[in-house]
Design a protein around this motif. Structure first.
Motif, PDB file in Angstrom:
ATOM      1  N   THR A  71       0.855  -1.188   0.000  1.00 44.19           N
ATOM      2  CA  THR A  71       0.000   0.000   0.000  1.00 44.19           C
ATOM      3  C   THR A  71       0.886   1.230   0.000  1.00 44.19           C
ATOM      4  O   THR A  71       1.627   1.481   0.954  1.00 44.19           O
ATOM      5  CB  THR A  71      -0.943  -0.002   1.213  1.00 44.19           C
ATOM      6  N   VAL A  72       0.819   1.994  -1.070  1.00 42.82           N
ATOM      7  CA  VAL A  72       1.683   3.157  -1.275  1.00 42.82           C
ATOM      8  C   VAL A  72       1.098   4.398  -0.626  1.00 42.82           C
ATOM      9  O   VAL A  72       1.817   5.216  -0.054  1.00 42.82           O
ATOM     10  CB  VAL A  72       1.905   3.398  -2.783  1.00 42.82           C
ATOM     11  N   ARG A  73      -0.226   4.544  -0.732  1.00 42.82           N
ATOM     12  CA  ARG A  73      -0.908   5.702  -0.144  1.00 42.82           C
ATOM     13  C   ARG A  73      -2.330   5.289   0.201  1.00 42.82           C
ATOM     14  O   ARG A  73      -2.894   4.370  -0.407  1.00 42.82           O
ATOM     15  CB  ARG A  73      -0.879   6.906  -1.086  1.00 42.82           C
ATOM     16  N   ASN A  74      -2.919   5.972   1.180  1.00 45.78           N
ATOM     17  CA  ASN A  74      -4.264   5.612   1.612  1.00 45.78           C
ATOM     18  C   ASN A  74      -4.865   6.763   2.400  1.00 45.78           C
ATOM     19  O   ASN A  74      -4.205   7.327   3.281  1.00 45.78           O
ATOM     20  CB  ASN A  74      -4.227   4.343   2.482  1.00 45.78           C
ATOM     21  N   GLY A  75      -6.101   7.110   2.072  1.00 43.73           N
ATOM     22  CA  GLY A  75      -6.777   8.199   2.750  1.00 43.73           C
ATOM     23  C   GLY A  75      -7.493   7.762   4.012  1.00 43.73           C
ATOM     24  O   GLY A  75      -7.166   6.726   4.603  1.00 43.73           O
ATOM     25  N   ARG A  76      -8.488   8.529   4.403  1.00 46.42           N
ATOM     26  CA  ARG A  76      -9.186   8.279   5.658  1.00 46.42           C
ATOM     27  C   ARG A  76     -10.693   8.198   5.407  1.00 46.42           C
ATOM     28  O   ARG A  76     -11.246   8.981   4.639  1.00 46.42           O
ATOM     29  CB  ARG A  76      -8.912   9.404   6.657  1.00 46.42           C
ATOM     30  N   TYR A  77     -11.357   7.255   6.080  1.00 44.92           N
ATOM     31  CA  TYR A  77     -12.799   7.135   5.956  1.00 44.92           C
ATOM     32  C   TYR A  77     -13.508   8.393   6.445  1.00 44.92           C
ATOM     33  O   TYR A  77     -14.583   8.747   5.964  1.00 44.92           O
ATOM     34  CB  TYR A  77     -13.308   5.916   6.726  1.00 44.92           C
ATOM     35  N   GLU A  78     -12.893   9.067   7.413  1.00 45.85           N
ATOM     36  CA  GLU A  78     -13.494  10.315   7.898  1.00 45.85           C
ATOM     37  C   GLU A  78     -13.634  11.331   6.762  1.00 45.85           C
ATOM     38  O   GLU A  78     -14.628  12.065   6.685  1.00 45.85           O
ATOM     39  CB  GLU A  78     -12.648  10.904   9.028  1.00 45.85           C
ATOM     40  N   ASP A  79     -12.637  11.386   5.875  1.00 44.41           N
ATOM     41  CA  ASP A  79     -12.705  12.294   4.733  1.00 44.41           C
ATOM     42  C   ASP A  79     -13.806  11.882   3.762  1.00 44.41           C
ATOM     43  O   ASP A  79     -14.484  12.724   3.164  1.00 44.41           O
ATOM     44  CB  ASP A  79     -11.365  12.341   4.001  1.00 44.41           C
ATOM     45  N   MET A  80     -13.992  10.566   3.587  1.00 44.29           N
ATOM     46  CA  MET A  80     -15.044  10.099   2.686  1.00 44.29           C
ATOM     47  C   MET A  80     -16.415  10.519   3.201  1.00 44.29           C
ATOM     48  O   MET A  80     -17.300  10.880   2.418  1.00 44.29           O
ATOM     49  CB  MET A  80     -14.969   8.581   2.527  1.00 44.29           C
ATOM     50  N   LYS A  81     -16.596  10.482   4.513  1.00 44.20           N
ATOM     51  CA  LYS A  81     -17.869  10.914   5.092  1.00 44.20           C
ATOM     52  C   LYS A  81     -18.115  12.403   4.836  1.00 44.20           C
ATOM     53  O   LYS A  81     -19.252  12.826   4.642  1.00 44.20           O
ATOM     54  CB  LYS A  81     -17.879  10.622   6.590  1.00 44.20           C
ATOM     55  N   LEU A  82     -17.024  13.178   4.821  1.00 44.16           N
ATOM     56  CA  LEU A  82     -17.138  14.609   4.568  1.00 44.16           C
ATOM     57  C   LEU A  82     -17.246  14.934   3.079  1.00 44.16           C
ATOM     58  O   LEU A  82     -17.687  16.026   2.704  1.00 44.16           O
ATOM     59  CB  LEU A  82     -15.917  15.347   5.149  1.00 44.16           C
ATOM     60  N   GLY A  83     -16.805  13.995   2.247  1.00 44.18           N
ATOM     61  CA  GLY A  83     -16.824  14.226   0.806  1.00 44.18           C
ATOM     62  C   GLY A  83     -15.705  15.113   0.323  1.00 44.18           C
ATOM     63  O   GLY A  83     -15.766  15.668  -0.776  1.00 44.18           O
ATOM     64  N   MET A  84     -14.658  15.256   1.131  1.00 42.61           N
ATOM     65  CA  MET A  84     -13.505  16.064   0.728  1.00 42.61           C
ATOM     66  C   MET A  84     -12.274  15.555   1.472  1.00 42.61           C
ATOM     67  O   MET A  84     -12.381  14.893   2.496  1.00 42.61           O
ATOM     68  CB  MET A  84     -13.726  17.543   1.053  1.00 42.61           C
ATOM     69  N   GLY A  85     -11.113  15.882   0.913  1.00 41.60           N
ATOM     70  CA  GLY A  85      -9.872  15.441   1.536  1.00 41.60           C
ATOM     71  C   GLY A  85      -9.239  14.302   0.748  1.00 41.60           C
ATOM     72  O   GLY A  85      -9.447  14.168  -0.458  1.00 41.60           O
ATOM     73  N   MET A  86      -8.488  13.455   1.431  1.00 37.40           N
ATOM     74  CA  MET A  86      -7.794  12.343   0.786  1.00 37.40           C
ATOM     75  C   MET A  86      -8.737  11.145   0.714  1.00 37.40           C
ATOM     76  O   MET A  86      -8.871  10.370   1.646  1.00 37.40           O
ATOM     77  CB  MET A  86      -6.518  11.984   1.563  1.00 37.40           C
ATOM     78  N   LEU A  87      -9.391  11.005  -0.432  1.00 36.35           N
ATOM     79  CA  LEU A  87     -10.439  10.014  -0.611  1.00 36.35           C
ATOM     80  C   LEU A  87      -9.960   8.778  -1.373  1.00 36.35           C
ATOM     81  O   LEU A  87     -10.772   7.938  -1.737  1.00 36.35           O
ATOM     82  CB  LEU A  87     -11.618  10.637  -1.368  1.00 36.35           C
ATOM     83  N   TYR A  88      -8.671   8.667  -1.602  1.00 38.50           N
ATOM     84  CA  TYR A  88      -8.138   7.671  -2.527  1.00 38.50           C
ATOM     85  C   TYR A  88      -7.036   6.825  -1.887  1.00 38.50           C
ATOM     86  O   TYR A  88      -6.505   7.149  -0.826  1.00 38.50           O
ATOM     87  CB  TYR A  88      -7.585   8.365  -3.776  1.00 38.50           C
ATOM     88  N   ALA A  89      -6.715   5.731  -2.577  1.00 36.55           N
ATOM     89  CA  ALA A  89      -5.639   4.840  -2.150  1.00 36.55           C
ATOM     90  C   ALA A  89      -4.961   4.266  -3.391  1.00 36.55           C
ATOM     91  O   ALA A  89      -5.534   4.250  -4.485  1.00 36.55           O
ATOM     92  CB  ALA A  89      -6.176   3.714  -1.273  1.00 36.55           C
ATOM     93  N   GLU A  90      -3.735   3.793  -3.195  1.00 30.03           N
ATOM     94  CA  GLU A  90      -2.983   3.156  -4.281  1.00 30.03           C
ATOM     95  C   GLU A  90      -2.203   1.978  -3.732  1.00 30.03           C
ATOM     96  O   GLU A  90      -1.580   2.064  -2.673  1.00 30.03           O
ATOM     97  CB  GLU A  90      -2.010   4.142  -4.929  1.00 30.03           C
ATOM     98  N   LYS A  91      -2.235   0.881  -4.475  1.00 32.11           N
ATOM     99  CA  LYS A  91      -1.438  -0.300  -4.140  1.00 32.11           C
ATOM    100  C   LYS A  91      -0.687  -0.765  -5.379  1.00 32.11           C
ATOM    101  O   LYS A  91      -1.114  -0.551  -6.515  1.00 32.11           O
ATOM    102  CB  LYS A  91      -2.324  -1.464  -3.664  1.00 32.11           C
ATOM    103  N   ILE A  92       0.420  -1.440  -5.137  1.00 30.88           N
ATOM    104  CA  ILE A  92       1.099  -2.210  -6.170  1.00 30.88           C
ATOM    105  C   ILE A  92       1.064  -3.656  -5.699  1.00 30.88           C
ATOM    106  O   ILE A  92       1.286  -3.930  -4.505  1.00 30.88           O
ATOM    107  CB  ILE A  92       2.542  -1.693  -6.421  1.00 30.88           C
ATOM    108  N   MET A  93       0.743  -4.567  -6.602  1.00 29.86           N
ATOM    109  CA  MET A  93       0.547  -5.963  -6.203  1.00 29.86           C
ATOM    110  C   MET A  93       1.227  -6.886  -7.222  1.00 29.86           C
ATOM    111  O   MET A  93       1.516  -6.486  -8.346  1.00 29.86           O
ATOM    112  CB  MET A  93      -0.947  -6.295  -6.118  1.00 29.86           C
TER     113      MET A  93
END
Length: 228
Positions: A71-93
């Motif tokens: 997992t390279v980057r990952n946001g927060r569920y709290e931001d998803m509830k707000l609809g703004m902020g770090m809403l995304y994630a990235e993985k390499i597999m």
């Protein structure tokens, strides 16, 4: 799963990833001691569970049933509830040739699964029924690089290098590499591997580790025990 095998997988995976020109972030190479030393100033690594993730789903047959993830980057569920902020994630597999990642779905996460190189990436797909289970009859409809692809229930979608598929919450999927190992990219909404994986069969998400040697690098599942 023995720690010595995990260490070997990390070394092999790093070499495989580098062969495609993808370079991991510096924290990937911190020792366990360095991870502990960075607990305060790099808290987001631990709270967002960034880093190495090697699983045999608790079945102890990694070559047949398993997956390598970072997992390279990952946001927060709290931001998803707000609809703004770090809403995304990235993985390499990495999916090894004929190595199954078992049938599962996500309640919240939407994801693009991208074949970054190697062999073909094969996905077995089902839609969900009214109760969230597998619908054995419903046609599957998924966007492949923006173009809708339709398959019968349980149909196999084969992605060549460069191709990607978008899987919305509830779409059941299992996948494996065909022909050669595959480097996989995942771009998604916020990721929570502790609560947002629903498996068809009663298996675990993480490996049970036999500490036969010291860890080369910590896995995300090690953080609570090793870093606190």
């Amino acid at each position: 799963m023995k720690r010595s095998k995990i260490n070997d997988i990390i070394r092999e995976a790093d070499a495989f990833i580098r062969s495609f020109g993808y370079i991991m972030p510096p924290f990937a190479y911190w020792s366990p001691e360095e991870m502990k030393a960075h607990k305060a100033d790099s808290a987001a690594i631990f709270t967002s569970r960034l880093g190495w993730d090697i699983t045999d789903y608790g079945q102890e047959k990694f070559d047949e049933l398993g997956l390598f993830l970072f997992t390279v980057r990952n946001g927060r569920y709290e931001d998803m509830k707000l609809g703004m902020g770090m809403l995304y994630a990235e993985k390499i597999m990495i999916s090894r040739k004929d190595q199954l990642s078992p049938m599962h779905r996500h309640n919240i996460k939407a994801e693009d699964i991208i074949n970054r190189g190697g062999g073909k990436l094969v996905l077995e797909l089902f839609m969900h029924d009214r109760d969230g289970g597998i619908d054995p009859k419903a046609e599957v409809s998924v966007p492949v690089d923006g173009t809708i692809t339709r398959l019968p229930a349980g149909g196999l979608l084969k992605l060549d290098p460069g191709q990607s598929v978008t899987l919305l919450p509830g779409v059941w999927h299992a996948f494996w590499a065909e022909g050669k190992d595959v480097l996989i990219g995942e771009v998604s909404t916020v990721n929570d591997d502790l609560t947002d994986n629903v498996f068809r069969d009663p298996i675990g998400r993480f490996s049970n580790i036999d500490e036969d040697v010291a860890p080369l690098h910590l896995l995300v599942s090690d953080y609570e025990k090793w870093v606190g």
